[in-house]
Write an enzyme that holds these catalytic residues in place. Structure first.
Site, PDB file in Angstrom:
ATOM      1  N   ASP A   1       0.927  -1.206   0.313  1.00  0.00           N
ATOM      2  CA  ASP A   1      -0.209  -0.172  -0.006  1.00  0.00           C
ATOM      3  C   ASP A   1       0.743   1.212   0.061  1.00  0.00           C
ATOM      4  OD1 ASP A   1      -2.009   1.825   0.335  1.00  0.00           O
ATOM      5  OD2 ASP A   1      -3.219   0.600   1.616  1.00  0.00           O
TER       6      ASP A   1
ATOM      7  N   ARG B   1      -0.360   4.567  -0.085  1.00  0.00           N
ATOM      8  CA  ARG B   1      -1.209   5.604   0.026  1.00  0.00           C
ATOM      9  C   ARG B   1      -0.612   6.289   1.401  1.00  0.00           C
ATOM     10  NH1 ARG B   1      -6.966   2.822   0.174  1.00  0.00           N
ATOM     11  NH2 ARG B   1      -5.492   1.131   1.068  1.00  0.00           N
TER      12      ARG B   1
END
Length: 360
Positions: free
Chosen positions: A292, A294
């Protein structure tokens, strides 16, 4: 002088240059290199880089190196020597896993063990932030600084590629009646690094002195717009808006971080790998990305900008809770949002639970 670009402005200029195939200069106190992203590299510019140094280096992430069975002596990055007879297709095949199953043997690959990897690590960070494949070709040469000045290339200190906390400024807000959420307001915020804007949708009239029902929703063009059945994003978006309408108020933060932060093009590359039999995490790793990518600090800043410091968070992802709290937002309750399970995304959902810690 105020007319000179700031480090953030130079960073955004460098991202744009990489996307167009222009080299940029990266420097450290120990050295300097001209850098081009592999995704936008051309044969003439590869030839130019070869003329500048004895042997250019291809920087790959540790995840991608593991797939290629290349030694990543620096842990998170591998410095692969580009052989003199290797052409553009050879470099592209190492950077892009699209044909890995058809042509699994790429080596043997020789990687550097000695020396520093600061420039290579910075080059990968820069390619990622430009939403390109995380791979770059570097030509280290004592003439790098002079060449950059002569050819008008963007210059960055390697430290300037580190993930700085982005500041968001409000642009405009206006009333927006919504089919699922009823009356509300859409707030547009622009980051100071020149990146894409993020949005906050205020449903009803939330009380700033009470925990507000909140959803951090990352943009998903395929799920939110096209109704893709490969993920649960669209149903989560609609479910969150409906829950806020039922509760009388809420805030939905729509963060433009497509594909867990890797961008739509790389997300489609991951989907193509999933069609070959890899799960969502394996696909990201084969591309060279982390699970991930983000940055949920953006959500914390948006909430502070709107005047909220306590939330009831609609999420199945404990990482969002932890990131908001590190950003100074108190999460008084995690509210499950279990919607959108289909036959087409059952494997994806199981992977999120098993490998990404989602509470499903």
């Amino acid at each position: 002088m105020s007319l000179s670009p700031s480090p953030l402005e130079r960073l955004n200029r460098a991202r744009a240059d990489l996307r167009m195939g222009l080299p940029v200069l990266l420097t450290t106190p120990e050295g300097a290199a001209l850098v081009i992203a592999t995704e936008s590299l051309t044969a003439p510019r590869l030839s130019d880089l070869r003329a500048l140094c004895d042997q250019p280096v291809l920087a790959l992430t540790g995840h991608r190196a593991q797939t290629l069975k290349a030694r990543a002596y620096d842990g998170d990055v591998a410095r692969v020597l580009i052989p003199p007879d290797a052409g553009l297709a050879w470099i592209e095949a190492l950077a892009d896993p699209a044909d890995d199953l058809r042509v699994p043997m790429k080596g043997p690959l020789k990687t550097l063990r000695d020396g520093r990897a600061d420039l290579h690590r910075a080059a990968i960070r820069l390619a990622k932030s430009a939403q390109l494949l995380p791979a770059a070709v570097l030509a280290e040469t004592p003439q790098a600084r002079a060449l950059a000045l002569e050819h008008g290339l963007t210059a960055l200190d390697a430290a300037e590629t580190l993930a700085l906390e982005t500041r968001l400024s409000p642009v405009i807000a206006a009333r927006l009646p919504m089919r699922l959420a009823g009356a509300g307001r859409l707030h547009v915020f622009r980051p100071d690094d020149g990146g894409i804007e993020h949005y906050a949708i205020e449903v009803g009239q939330p009380d700033r002195h009470s925990p507000v029902l909140t959803r951090l929703h990352s943009a998903c063009f395929t799920g939110d717009v096209l109704g893709s059945l490969k993920c649960d994003c669209g149903p989560q978006l609609h479910g969150a808006l409906t829950a806020m309408h039922d509760a009388g108020s809420g805030v939905l933060l729509y963060l433009n971080q497509e594909g867990r932060g890797i961008g739509l093009a790389n997300k489609m590359r991951a989907y193509s790998l999933q069609d070959q039999g890899f799960d969502t995490v394996e696909a990201n790793h084969r591309l060279g990305f982390d699970d991930d990518e983000r940055d949920f600090r953006l959500g914390a800043e948006l909430l502070r900008r709107l005047g909220f410091d306590q939330v009831r968070l609609l999420t199945n992802n404990p990482s969002k809770v932890a990131m908001l709290e590190r950003g100074g937002i108190t999460v008084v309750e995690r509210v499950p949002l279990k919607v959108g399970l289909t036959a087409e995304n059952a494997g994806y959902m199981a992977t999120k639970a098993a490998k990404s810690g989602h509470l499903l």
